[in-house]
Design a protein around this motif. Structure first.
Motif: not given
Length: 378
Positions: A49-61, A113-117, A144-154
């Motif tokens: 999914g690509i969600l972009k707002r504003g004119t910023g050229n930074r992107a994170i995933a 302001d920028g793009t979320v992948v 993208v310049q950065e990428i993140y992930a979450i995992h739950n921890l019982p």
């Protein structure tokens, strides 16, 4: 999405689990929701999914995994898996729902302001989905310049956020030792070369890799998990196969284990006059976090008032996100799933369940992280 919406969505995913590279209905559902939110959708091995707002050229995933496990569910709740033998026993149903909740927030309220992948990845459990998406060119098509992930921890308090710079998850390698001896009558062992005796010697010798060949505290685990032979009640087996699993916290240790395993097993085989072959295949490389994304994740957690731990111990389990964070600076982080009942059961347990109370926390965290990393222009 309201907490009720997120709960209903997560339970929909829970009722309809699909295994790695079979996530067709899951992908359809994710794509449908993103499309309804007005988010640009791209289909391939996974869903982007690509969600972009504003004119910023930074992107994170932001990445969520989609696949379930081949486990027969024994949970007692009222939304069990509708496919016997398949179950969301690792919380990927919750991971998808949290990211979709954040997508709804960001699409409806902007504030960045920028793009979320948004990356919805298949087949995390076998360590194949990230590379499948990378090989399709996802990182080139949507840089993208950065990428993140979450995992739950019982077992960790609900909503506790923990991560660390550097190594966060171990690698996983699978090995197979094949012994070709000489079968024979159980009453005349001297006439053959009993692969059980030889295999047993190899099993014990492999344990010296950790205890005597590597530095104390290396964090390596060598486990023989299967011992297969062609023996019978009164027949000594002529062949045997040992299978197992290796976890390591560095590439150097992982390669050292592979070399030592080959040396030890073949040496024992030579001593007994039999042929031994060793196969060693790394499915998950070590997951390594970059310092700046880690600090960004911790700051986002603090901004939400979460209980934050910034230098937790590395996890012994492995994570397919490792391939993404090896290509782009990234952060893999853990959110506490709670300590009571099914929410505190171990990951991959047949009576584990994702905690619905974590859904709005995770969605809010993702949205906060985006707005802090892609601040709106004032």
């Amino acid at each position: 999405m309201t907490p009720k919406d997120l709960r209903q969505l997560r339970r929909h995913f829970h009722r309809n689990p699909e295994l790695g590279f079979e996530e067709d209905q899951t992908k359809d559902k994710v794509a449908e929701i993103l499309t309804d939110l007005g988010i640009e959708v791209h289909r391939g091995a996974g869903i982007i999914g690509i969600l972009k707002r504003g004119t910023g050229n930074r992107a994170i995933a932001l990445r969520a995994d989609m696949d379930a496990l081949p486990i027969l569910e024994t949970s007692l709740h009222d939304y069990p898996s509708q496919t016997p033998g398949k179950m969301h026993a690792c919380g990927h149903d919750g991971h998808m729902s949290m990211l979709l909740g954040a997508a709804a927030d960001l699409a409806g309220n902007d504030g960045f302001d920028g793009t979320v992948v948004l990356i919805f990845q298949p087949n995390e459990e076998h360590g194949l989905g990230a590379n499948a998406m990378i090989n399709e060119g996802v990182l080139e098509r949507f840089p993208v310049q950065e990428i993140y992930a979450i995992h739950n921890l019982p077992g960790a308090p609900l909503g506790q956020l923990s991560t660390r710079p550097g190594l966060i998850c171990s690698s996983e390698s699978l090995f197979e030792v094949t012994i070709q001896g000489q079968g024979g009558h159980a009453s005349m062992p001297q006439a053959g070369r009993d692969s059980i005796t030889i295999g047993s010697e190899i099993v014990l010798a492999l344990q010296t890799i950790v205890s005597r060949k590597l530095a104390p505290g290396a964090g390596v685990v060598v486990s023989v998990t299967e011992f297969l032979t062609n023996g019978q009640r009164n027949v000594l087996p002529g062949s045997a196969v040992l299978k197992g699993d290796v976890r390591a916290r560095s590439g150097e240790d992982r390669k050292a284990v592979a070399a030592l395993m080959d040396q030890i097993a073949k040496g024992i085989g030579m001593a007994h006059g039999v042929e031994v072959t060793v196969a060693f295949n790394t499915e998950f490389i070590e997951t390594v976090n970059a310092p700046e994304p880690v600090e960004a994740a911790l700051e986002a957690g603090r901004a939400l008032g979460l209980n934050v731990i910034g230098n937790r111990e590395p996890m012994s389990f492995s994570e397919d996100f490792a391939h993404f964070s090896a290509a782009i600076p990234g952060c893999f982080l853990l959110l506490g799933n709670g300590t009571e009942g099914a929410n505190g059961r171990p990951l991959h347990a047949s009576d584990y369940d994702f905690n619905d109370d974590l859904l709005p926390i995770g969605a809010a965290f993702w949205a906060q992280l985006v707005r802090s990393r892609l601040p709106a222009q004032t």
